[in-house]
Design a protein around this motif. Structure first.
Motif, PDB file in Angstrom:
ATOM      1  N   MET A 171       0.835  -1.206   0.000  1.00 41.20           N
ATOM      2  CA  MET A 171       0.000   0.000   0.000  1.00 41.20           C
ATOM      3  C   MET A 171       0.869   1.254   0.000  1.00 41.20           C
ATOM      4  O   MET A 171       1.921   1.278   0.609  1.00 41.20           O
ATOM      5  N   ILE A 172       0.364   2.261  -0.683  1.00 43.46           N
ATOM      6  CA  ILE A 172       1.065   3.550  -0.725  1.00 43.46           C
ATOM      7  C   ILE A 172       0.300   4.563   0.128  1.00 43.46           C
ATOM      8  O   ILE A 172      -0.922   4.691   0.013  1.00 43.46           O
ATOM      9  N   ASP A 173       1.043   5.276   0.970  1.00 47.41           N
ATOM     10  CA  ASP A 173       0.453   6.359   1.755  1.00 47.41           C
ATOM     11  C   ASP A 173       0.921   7.670   1.123  1.00 47.41           C
ATOM     12  O   ASP A 173       2.102   8.002   1.194  1.00 47.41           O
ATOM     13  N   LEU A 174       0.002   8.392   0.485  1.00 46.82           N
ATOM     14  CA  LEU A 174       0.459   9.548  -0.298  1.00 46.82           C
ATOM     15  C   LEU A 174       0.326  10.897   0.402  1.00 46.82           C
ATOM     16  O   LEU A 174       0.556  11.939  -0.206  1.00 46.82           O
ATOM     17  N   HIS A 175      -0.036  10.868   1.672  1.00 50.86           N
ATOM     18  CA  HIS A 175      -0.085  12.113   2.434  1.00 50.86           C
ATOM     19  C   HIS A 175       0.412  11.788   3.835  1.00 50.86           C
ATOM     20  O   HIS A 175      -0.301  11.155   4.625  1.00 50.86           O
ATOM     21  N   HIS A 176       1.642  12.230   4.128  1.00 45.19           N
ATOM     22  CA  HIS A 176       2.313  11.751   5.334  1.00 45.19           C
ATOM     23  C   HIS A 176       3.447  12.724   5.657  1.00 45.19           C
ATOM     24  O   HIS A 176       4.303  12.982   4.814  1.00 45.19           O
ATOM     25  N   HIS A 177       3.462  13.246   6.860  1.00 45.45           N
ATOM     26  CA  HIS A 177       4.489  14.213   7.262  1.00 45.45           C
ATOM     27  C   HIS A 177       5.636  13.482   7.965  1.00 45.45           C
ATOM     28  O   HIS A 177       5.837  13.618   9.161  1.00 45.45           O
ATOM     29  N   LEU A 178       6.320  12.673   7.195  1.00 42.24           N
ATOM     30  CA  LEU A 178       7.333  11.786   7.777  1.00 42.24           C
ATOM     31  C   LEU A 178       8.676  12.486   8.021  1.00 42.24           C
ATOM     32  O   LEU A 178       9.412  12.104   8.934  1.00 42.24           O
ATOM     33  N   LEU A 179       8.982  13.492   7.219  1.00 41.13           N
ATOM     34  CA  LEU A 179      10.292  14.150   7.356  1.00 41.13           C
ATOM     35  C   LEU A 179      10.343  15.007   8.612  1.00 41.13           C
ATOM     36  O   LEU A 179       9.419  15.774   8.875  1.00 41.13           O
ATOM     37  N   TRP A 180      11.407  14.869   9.332  1.00 41.89           N
ATOM     38  CA  TRP A 180      11.535  15.600  10.590  1.00 41.89           C
ATOM     39  C   TRP A 180      12.057  17.034  10.362  1.00 41.89           C
ATOM     40  O   TRP A 180      12.756  17.319   9.395  1.00 41.89           O
TER      41      TRP A 180
END
Ligand SMILES: [Fe+2]
Length: 255
Positions: free
Chosen positions: A1-10
């Motif tokens: 699965m692809i998560d295309l909205h994600h604030h992963l970068l710190w």
């Protein structure tokens, strides 16, 4: 699965402040069955304006760290853009990233309501060959009966992305009701976690998918999940015109 909205970068927006949290979020995403994340830091004039070179460098550092930790999660880059008068020109000047360099741009509008300039913005983007994806329309405060306005967005060429947390009730009862309405009226094209951290806004997707299956059936949910891959790889997406309420037909089909 692809998560295309994600604030992963710190350290780039209101997502994680430390890389250790980014790594933990990546681990949680992988546990949820997510195999690829499009990292979408906020782009908002005067508030969040990161240099694209810096974002790419952070992506490289994080990829290396995930490799060291044995976390097999693919990372891609984009922006969640706060739509305003200058969005279309900023995009043509290369200051905004589409999702993984595709023809799809993730845009958010204020939760207080859809601004009057949106028509011009959507028209300019479509004129540049860019298909807008509206981030979490269910979080915009409006009565259920006004959600019909999104039919017009869709008919003009926009896609709608609902947050998994809205389906599970994380964003309150009204967002939950709007998410359900939009799904049942065939107006949800994509689901994403919009994760920000490991505590209050986690990268969770499974529970939302199983609830969505109860509302609209497995076939519709599978289509929505697969569509995120089409966006990632810049393939065309097929959508049905928005319409009358859809009910889960899971049980009927199994009889
Ligand atoms: Fe977001």
């Amino acid at each position: 699965m692809i998560d295309l909205h994600h604030h992963l970068l710190w350290g780039v927006d209101d997502g994680p402040s430390q890389m250790a949290t980014s790594i933990e979020m990546a681990r949680m995403a992988l546990d949820e069955g997510i195999t690829g994340v499009i990292m979408t830091p906020h782009h908002m004039k005067g508030r969040y304006e990161n240099d694209i070179g810096d974002l790419k460098e952070k992506q490289r550092v994080l990829e290396e760290a995930l490799g060291d930790e044995g976390i097999d999660l693919k990372l891609y880059l984009g922006h969640e853009v706060y739509g305003d008068f200058d969005t279309a020109s900023e995009l043509s000047q290369g200051r905004i990233l589409t999702l993984n360099g595709s023809g799809y741009l993730l845009i958010e509008f204020p939760f207080s309501g859809i601004p009057p300039y949106e028509v011009q913005l959507v028209t300019s983007l479509l004129g540049q060959g860019i298909r807008p994806i509206l981030a979490h329309p269910e979080r915009i405060q409006m009565p259920l009966k006004d959600l019909k306005i999104f039919e017009d967005f869709i008919n003009r060429g926009c896609l709608l992305q609902v947050n998994t947390g809205s389906i599970t009730g994380l964003n309150g009862k009204e967002a939950w009701q709007r998410a359900k309405y939009l799904l049942q009226h065939g107006m949800v094209h994509l689901l994403a976690t919009d994760a920000h951290n490991t505590t209050t806004r986690k990268p969770l997707i499974r529970e939302a998918l199983s609830r969505a299956v109860k509302w609209v059936g497995e076939g519709e949910v599978d289509t929505i999940v697969a569509r995120a891959g089409d966006v990632l790889w810049d393939r065309g997406v097929r959508i049905n015109p928005p319409g009358s309420p859809k009910k889960a037909r899971r049980f009927l089909l199994r009889m």
